[in-house]
Design a protein around this motif. Sequence first.
Motif, PDB file in Angstrom:
ATOM      1  N   ALA A  24      -1.313  -2.807  -3.945  1.00 31.28           N
ATOM      2  CA  ALA A  24      -0.505  -3.236  -2.798  1.00 31.28           C
ATOM      3  C   ALA A  24       0.867  -3.631  -3.285  1.00 31.28           C
ATOM      4  O   ALA A  24       1.022  -4.103  -4.417  1.00 31.28           O
ATOM      5  N   TYR A  25       1.861  -3.421  -2.425  1.00 29.12           N
ATOM      6  CA  TYR A  25       3.256  -3.581  -2.853  1.00 29.12           C
ATOM      7  C   TYR A  25       4.111  -4.028  -1.677  1.00 29.12           C
ATOM      8  O   TYR A  25       3.840  -3.707  -0.525  1.00 29.12           O
ATOM      9  N   ASP A  26       5.147  -4.770  -2.003  1.00 33.43           N
ATOM     10  CA  ASP A  26       6.147  -5.178  -1.012  1.00 33.43           C
ATOM     11  C   ASP A  26       7.513  -4.736  -1.499  1.00 33.43           C
ATOM     12  O   ASP A  26       7.767  -4.738  -2.710  1.00 33.43           O
ATOM     13  N   LEU A  27       8.386  -4.404  -0.555  1.00 33.02           N
ATOM     14  CA  LEU A  27       9.779  -4.196  -0.916  1.00 33.02           C
ATOM     15  C   LEU A  27      10.553  -5.452  -0.517  1.00 33.02           C
ATOM     16  O   LEU A  27      10.472  -5.902   0.632  1.00 33.02           O
ATOM     17  N   VAL A  28      11.282  -5.998  -1.484  1.00 32.27           N
ATOM     18  CA  VAL A  28      11.981  -7.261  -1.262  1.00 32.27           C
ATOM     19  C   VAL A  28      13.480  -7.039  -1.469  1.00 32.27           C
ATOM     20  O   VAL A  28      13.890  -6.488  -2.492  1.00 32.27           O
ATOM     21  N   ILE A  29      14.256  -7.405  -0.472  1.00 36.65           N
ATOM     22  CA  ILE A  29      15.717  -7.320  -0.595  1.00 36.65           C
ATOM     23  C   ILE A  29      16.284  -8.715  -0.383  1.00 36.65           C
ATOM     24  O   ILE A  29      16.014  -9.355   0.640  1.00 36.65           O
ATOM     25  N   ASN A  30      17.027  -9.186  -1.369  1.00 39.00           N
ATOM     26  CA  ASN A  30      17.694 -10.492  -1.254  1.00 39.00           C
ATOM     27  C   ASN A  30      16.746 -11.609  -0.825  1.00 39.00           C
ATOM     28  O   ASN A  30      17.072 -12.431   0.031  1.00 39.00           O
ATOM     29  N   GLY A  31      15.556 -11.593  -1.386  1.00 35.53           N
ATOM     30  CA  GLY A  31      14.616 -12.678  -1.105  1.00 35.53           C
ATOM     31  C   GLY A  31      13.883 -12.553   0.208  1.00 35.53           C
ATOM     32  O   GLY A  31      13.212 -13.476   0.642  1.00 35.53           O
ATOM     33  N   THR A  32      14.013 -11.411   0.854  1.00 34.15           N
ATOM     34  CA  THR A  32      13.312 -11.185   2.110  1.00 34.15           C
ATOM     35  C   THR A  32      12.380  -9.997   1.954  1.00 34.15           C
ATOM     36  O   THR A  32      12.787  -8.951   1.438  1.00 34.15           O
ATOM     37  N   GLU A  33      11.152 -10.167   2.416  1.00 33.00           N
ATOM     38  CA  GLU A  33      10.224  -9.046   2.410  1.00 33.00           C
ATOM     39  C   GLU A  33      10.598  -8.135   3.576  1.00 33.00           C
ATOM     40  O   GLU A  33      10.522  -8.537   4.728  1.00 33.00           O
ATOM     41  N   VAL A  34      11.025  -6.918   3.269  1.00 29.55           N
ATOM     42  CA  VAL A  34      11.395  -6.011   4.362  1.00 29.55           C
ATOM     43  C   VAL A  34      10.294  -4.992   4.644  1.00 29.55           C
ATOM     44  O   VAL A  34      10.339  -4.304   5.656  1.00 29.55           O
ATOM     45  N   GLY A  35       9.320  -4.919   3.753  1.00 24.18           N
ATOM     46  CA  GLY A  35       8.244  -3.984   4.011  1.00 24.18           C
ATOM     47  C   GLY A  35       7.137  -4.164   3.006  1.00 24.18           C
ATOM     48  O   GLY A  35       7.316  -4.845   1.990  1.00 24.18           O
ATOM     49  N   GLY A  36       6.009  -3.575   3.318  1.00 21.97           N
ATOM     50  CA  GLY A  36       4.902  -3.668   2.385  1.00 21.97           C
ATOM     51  C   GLY A  36       3.807  -2.712   2.787  1.00 21.97           C
ATOM     52  O   GLY A  36       3.786  -2.213   3.914  1.00 21.97           O
ATOM     53  N   GLY A  37       2.943  -2.449   1.838  1.00 24.09           N
ATOM     54  CA  GLY A  37       1.846  -1.549   2.139  1.00 24.09           C
ATOM     55  C   GLY A  37       0.879  -1.491   0.994  1.00 24.09           C
ATOM     56  O   GLY A  37       0.919  -2.343   0.099  1.00 24.09           O
ATOM     57  N   SER A  38       0.049  -0.483   1.029  1.00 25.72           N
ATOM     58  CA  SER A  38      -0.968  -0.380  -0.011  1.00 25.72           C
ATOM     59  C   SER A  38      -1.572   1.010  -0.023  1.00 25.72           C
ATOM     60  O   SER A  38      -1.408   1.787   0.914  1.00 25.72           O
ATOM     61  N   ILE A  39      -2.254   1.298  -1.108  1.00 23.30           N
ATOM     62  CA  ILE A  39      -3.187   2.415  -1.128  1.00 23.30           C
ATOM     63  C   ILE A  39      -4.440   1.912  -0.427  1.00 23.30           C
ATOM     64  O   ILE A  39      -4.879   0.786  -0.653  1.00 23.30           O
ATOM     65  N   ARG A  40      -4.984   2.756   0.486  1.00 19.12           N
ATOM     66  CA  ARG A  40      -6.125   2.305   1.282  1.00 19.12           C
ATOM     67  C   ARG A  40      -7.435   2.702   0.622  1.00 19.12           C
ATOM     68  O   ARG A  40      -7.475   3.629  -0.213  1.00 19.12           O
ATOM     69  N   ILE A  41      -8.470   2.039   1.050  1.00 18.59           N
ATOM     70  CA  ILE A  41      -9.813   2.439   0.652  1.00 18.59           C
ATOM     71  C   ILE A  41     -10.163   3.715   1.417  1.00 18.59           C
ATOM     72  O   ILE A  41      -9.987   3.764   2.639  1.00 18.59           O
ATOM     73  N   HIS A  42     -10.596   4.764   0.713  1.00 16.99           N
ATOM     74  CA  HIS A  42     -11.039   5.945   1.456  1.00 16.99           C
ATOM     75  C   HIS A  42     -12.519   6.224   1.236  1.00 16.99           C
ATOM     76  O   HIS A  42     -13.079   7.153   1.803  1.00 16.99           O
ATOM     77  N   ASP A  43     -13.133   5.347   0.443  1.00 21.18           N
ATOM     78  CA  ASP A  43     -14.545   5.529   0.110  1.00 21.18           C
ATOM     79  C   ASP A  43     -15.360   4.524   0.911  1.00 21.18           C
ATOM     80  O   ASP A  43     -15.056   3.331   0.917  1.00 21.18           O
ATOM     81  N   LYS A  44     -16.398   5.022   1.575  1.00 20.13           N
ATOM     82  CA  LYS A  44     -17.118   4.129   2.481  1.00 20.13           C
ATOM     83  C   LYS A  44     -17.881   3.034   1.746  1.00 20.13           C
ATOM     84  O   LYS A  44     -18.056   1.945   2.256  1.00 20.13           O
ATOM     85  N   LYS A  45     -18.288   3.292   0.505  1.00 26.66           N
ATOM     86  CA  LYS A  45     -18.985   2.253  -0.246  1.00 26.66           C
ATOM     87  C   LYS A  45     -18.014   1.130  -0.625  1.00 26.66           C
ATOM     88  O   LYS A  45     -18.336  -0.052  -0.493  1.00 26.66           O
ATOM     89  N   VAL A  46     -16.838   1.495  -1.079  1.00 26.43           N
ATOM     90  CA  VAL A  46     -15.839   0.476  -1.420  1.00 26.43           C
ATOM     91  C   VAL A  46     -15.482  -0.332  -0.182  1.00 26.43           C
ATOM     92  O   VAL A  46     -15.356  -1.561  -0.218  1.00 26.43           O
ATOM     93  N   GLN A  47     -15.343   0.367   0.966  1.00 24.79           N
ATOM     94  CA  GLN A  47     -14.997  -0.328   2.204  1.00 24.79           C
ATOM     95  C   GLN A  47     -16.111  -1.315   2.579  1.00 24.79           C
ATOM     96  O   GLN A  47     -15.842  -2.456   2.986  1.00 24.79           O
ATOM     97  N   ALA A  48     -17.357  -0.890   2.445  1.00 27.72           N
ATOM     98  CA  ALA A  48     -18.476  -1.772   2.768  1.00 27.72           C
ATOM     99  C   ALA A  48     -18.469  -2.985   1.837  1.00 27.72           C
ATOM    100  O   ALA A  48     -18.663  -4.128   2.279  1.00 27.72           O
ATOM    101  N   ASP A  49     -18.195  -2.768   0.545  1.00 29.27           N
ATOM    102  CA  ASP A  49     -18.116  -3.880  -0.405  1.00 29.27           C
ATOM    103  C   ASP A  49     -16.988  -4.835  -0.041  1.00 29.27           C
ATOM    104  O   ASP A  49     -17.115  -6.049  -0.174  1.00 29.27           O
ATOM    105  N   MET A  50     -15.884  -4.267   0.400  1.00 31.92           N
ATOM    106  CA  MET A  50     -14.737  -5.097   0.770  1.00 31.92           C
ATOM    107  C   MET A  50     -15.110  -6.025   1.924  1.00 31.92           C
ATOM    108  O   MET A  50     -14.821  -7.221   1.905  1.00 31.92           O
TER     109      MET A  50
END
Lengths: 583, 583
Positions: free
Chosen positions: B469-495
């Motif tokens: 997961a990652y955020d883009l920060v400009i001048n001390g402000t978070e302007v965006g963020g995101g992540s690689i998602r879970i695409h595996d149903k077992k990992v999702q169930a564990d989560m």
Amino acid sequence: MLRTHNCGELTIKDCGKRVTLCGWLQRSRDLGSMTFIDLRDRYGITQLVFNTDTNKDIYNQAKSLSREYVLQVEGEVKERSNKNKNLSTGDIEIIVDKINVLNTAQIPPFTIEDNTDGGDELRMKYRYLDLRRACVRKNLELRHRLSILIRNYLNNKDFLEIETPFLIRSTPEGARDFVVPSRMNPNEFYALPQSPQQYKQLLMVAGFDRYFQIVRCFRDEDLRADRQPEFTQIDCEMSFVEQEDVLNTFEGLIKYLFKEEKHLEFPKFNRMTWQDAMKYYGSDKPDLRFDMKFVEIDDVAKGKGFKVFDDAEIVVGICVQGCASYTRKQLDELTEFVKKPQVGANGLVYIKYNEDKTFKSSVDKFFSQDDLKVIAEKFDAKPGDLMLIMAGKKMKTRISLCSLRLEMGSRLNLRNPFNYAITWVVDFPLLEWNEEDQRYYAMHHPFTAPKPEDYPILFTKPGEVRANAYDLVINGTEVGGGSIRIHDKKVQADMFKALGFTPEKAQEQFGFLMNAFTYGAPPHGGLAFGFDRLCAIFAGADTIRDFIAFPKNNSGRDLMADAPSMISQQQLDELCLDLKKKD
Amino acid sequence: MLRTHNCGELTIKDCGKRVTLCGWLQRSRDLGSMTFIDLRDRYGITQLVFNTDTNKDIYNQAKSLSREYVLQVEGEVKERSNKNKNLSTGDIEIIVDKINVLNTAQIPPFTIEDNTDGGDELRMKYRYLDLRRACVRKNLELRHRLSILIRNYLNNKDFLEIETPFLIRSTPEGARDFVVPSRMNPNEFYALPQSPQQYKQLLMVAGFDRYFQIVRCFRDEDLRADRQPEFTQIDCEMSFVEQEDVLNTFEGLIKYLFKEEKHLEFPKFNRMTWQDAMKYYGSDKPDLRFDMKFVEIDDVAKGKGFKVFDDAEIVVGICVQGCASYTRKQLDELTEFVKKPQVGANGLVYIKYNEDKTFKSSVDKFFSQDDLKVIAEKFDAKPGDLMLIMAGKKMKTRISLCSLRLEMGSRLNLRNPFNYAITWVVDFPLLEWNEEDQRYYAMHHPFTAPKPEDYPILFTKPGEVRANAYDLVINGTEVGGGSIRIHDKKVQADMFKALGFTPEKAQEQFGFLMNAFTYGAPPHGGLAFGFDRLCAIFAGADTIRDFIAFPKNNSGRDLMADAPSMISQQQLDELCLDLKKKD
């Protein structure tokens, strides 16, 4: 990237390259010593080859894969011996030497093909699988392209896209609002906008000059076949303009879209008054792909002793070319058609103008051959034509005849969806009488300007006042409409009065807009297009649902997410709401 | 068109032309025999001239006009004797011979000038007048331009803009939903989306490969200073990608926007782990416009008998260059600052490294000059520098020190809003412990993928699992963020298990997404930018409210339309709702 190329881009020029592709297993064919797999992604399909002689392990692995598995494959691009001219990648195939199964897949509940075996409900429940079908995906790709073109055109014409709020004030005038309870302001509600009408007018008061927005709108209506509770409008407004300027600007937009997307060019769009549309086509959205204009024949049809005609407010018909040969059975079908409740006529009179120049009609008892000839001349009928005639109350009869006209157009294949017939309908009535509520309603909305020359009769003959209002009609479908707005506070106050609002009520509901108009409102006007509908028309499709990624069904339900749903007691408590049983 | 030109386009080349302009009366100056009027529209200001000698009638008419009247004027373009270099039209003026008052205007409740005399509340109530001010209008013009640029960039990169629904299913995980009662499905509710997260993931399952949308989102939260209940995201998702691909794609977008809009070019953006951001800046959105990195000095600060340091989990400080000259008063101010509840520290230790190489500190009782010299060396301090030190619990102390660091940056004018310092913050923790609920919550959302190498410790050391997961920060402000998602149903169930969901609860709330993942979900990831915030940053502004056409106040009210409001009993009845009193 997990791939070097997508599944739609490799051609003969890439032969010899080592590539990595990702996608879904569309289908596989086992020909004994070889297995072929079609690998699919958004961009296309690429054929993968597995040969038991050259690589037995991978051949066996390939055989174990099922439909819709997500694969990453590596291999070499080779020219195909058996080329497929229907595929962009049809000249090549990939000799695969490595397979990485990125994800497995259950067998989908319907086939992922253009001609699927899945019914409507099932496809809606598994919409994410339905969207994998190329025919559905193409609709959303078209929609994306149109949205880009629309924004480019309007941006180049100095329109600014400005986002207006979704949480607004509920106004009971018009259709039913969806409302949103406010937790921070207990017992108060926001409404979701039916359109940004008031906000775009405020932007004109604010001097933004040219505004547009591709924007979601909401209407809580009982859903007819092809309505959605949320839909998208291309919403536009301009200042310092007259009707002519609005029509020209947006005629330009529509022409631009047809040119860029479909390479079609159009002459200046037809214009028709609402009066003429009703008189000649029985509809404010006439389908002009074919002629079959209404002909009123009261003068020659009455006084012959046929009571249905003699007692009618109007006797009106259409001349259908080349259909004098219709059989009794076919004519009976038409009579049944017009008697259906949706059409609502009592009956249908026909006159055949036979090839031998004799006439045969369902009213031969009352009309001589000479009488029928006179009628035929009114219709400008030729031997071989069939005249279909209705009689009764004026508006009702016209509307029924409109249905019949469209039915005949369909039977004669005159309604090709890719043959675009476009017209502006102008000079709409300002007001519309509502029998049930015994009051006038605004035909468009209460901010529509009356034509200046009709303003003096606003209170004496309200039903006859015409508005500077217009619709754009393509192939019998209203794709957009708008008006010049009232910018004068006295005219606006008179309009509310004509709609039966007390000044207090008008102030309560539209106070902030009326107030804004006292601070220097410019003359302005605009329109809105139904974007879902426009997309459907460009694709030659009937239903907007196929152009919405995640549509709702006729009960307003999202079958996939199962929304709406119950919410928790805690949520209700926070919102200060109790649920009541449905009466 | 009611005009031949707008008020911003006439130049010296147009001299001699007869023109018609429309606009608002910005100001008028009467110089005895001549009156000058500044006519304003969106495009600029044009000077109108009325001369009593040449045309007395029109001179008199001009004198009778008030501020914000809407005018249509005709006249001839003339070169000005007194040119105004600040106006695009400053070389010319219009000798007017015809005035048409299109609308009158009340005197506005505040001046329509950049430096207005109107307070916040008044300007919000008359937002349509506030929007007439050039400084506010320019914000929305910037927003329009950015939206066009964003769409062009993403369209060129094969992203499709796809509209996702606004009436969706309520999911209690995350912030509080706004809900919408359904009339057709009594006692059931839709929710308005907090983001299209699940829908964009479904679009990836559907094979759309690259999706974006500039889309309104909704959160029913108690509004902090600069939050709005509805806000706009640039929402994006890609398939068959790894974190590196997402970062590069959207780094490209941000660079493109800075280049096109501000002619600024940037080298590759800095990357910082969340661990380092917290360790060196006490924040997951570090302001990197200035250095002043945290220095941990436990090893040299402890064991000297100063209990505050000795008992602390961490002793950490910053070195402020050139501030050894701070007075007692200034240092007291800083101590007061850190003791404010928002900062929450118990106190502040300072060490001055005087120009004469002696030290003066607030802890001289415990630390000799030599001790202080050792500390100064840790800070890499030079004579003239001021060291500011805090001690206590690790996270709490870092967060307080972050406030102090930002305060010092402001005092030293190191936070110029047009000096853009950009960084990615990566490797966020997957989970966040919530003391109140005694459970873990997803730091981003429950679909964020753990780093594969940390997945084995998901149940043994959940707090230490890092996410892609990652955020883009400009001048001390978070302007965006995101992540690689879970695409595996077992990992999702564990989560879901790690979040304390029973399988039944997970199925109930996210069943359709988990179900979708069984039909072949591709690896995918994405992010979302806050569009309102991005606009503010481009304009060098602090508050997003100025970049929203019709914002709400801190109670979620639209002061102009007076929304939310009561709705009618009929509306409540149709929705099967009763109102409750607030407890």
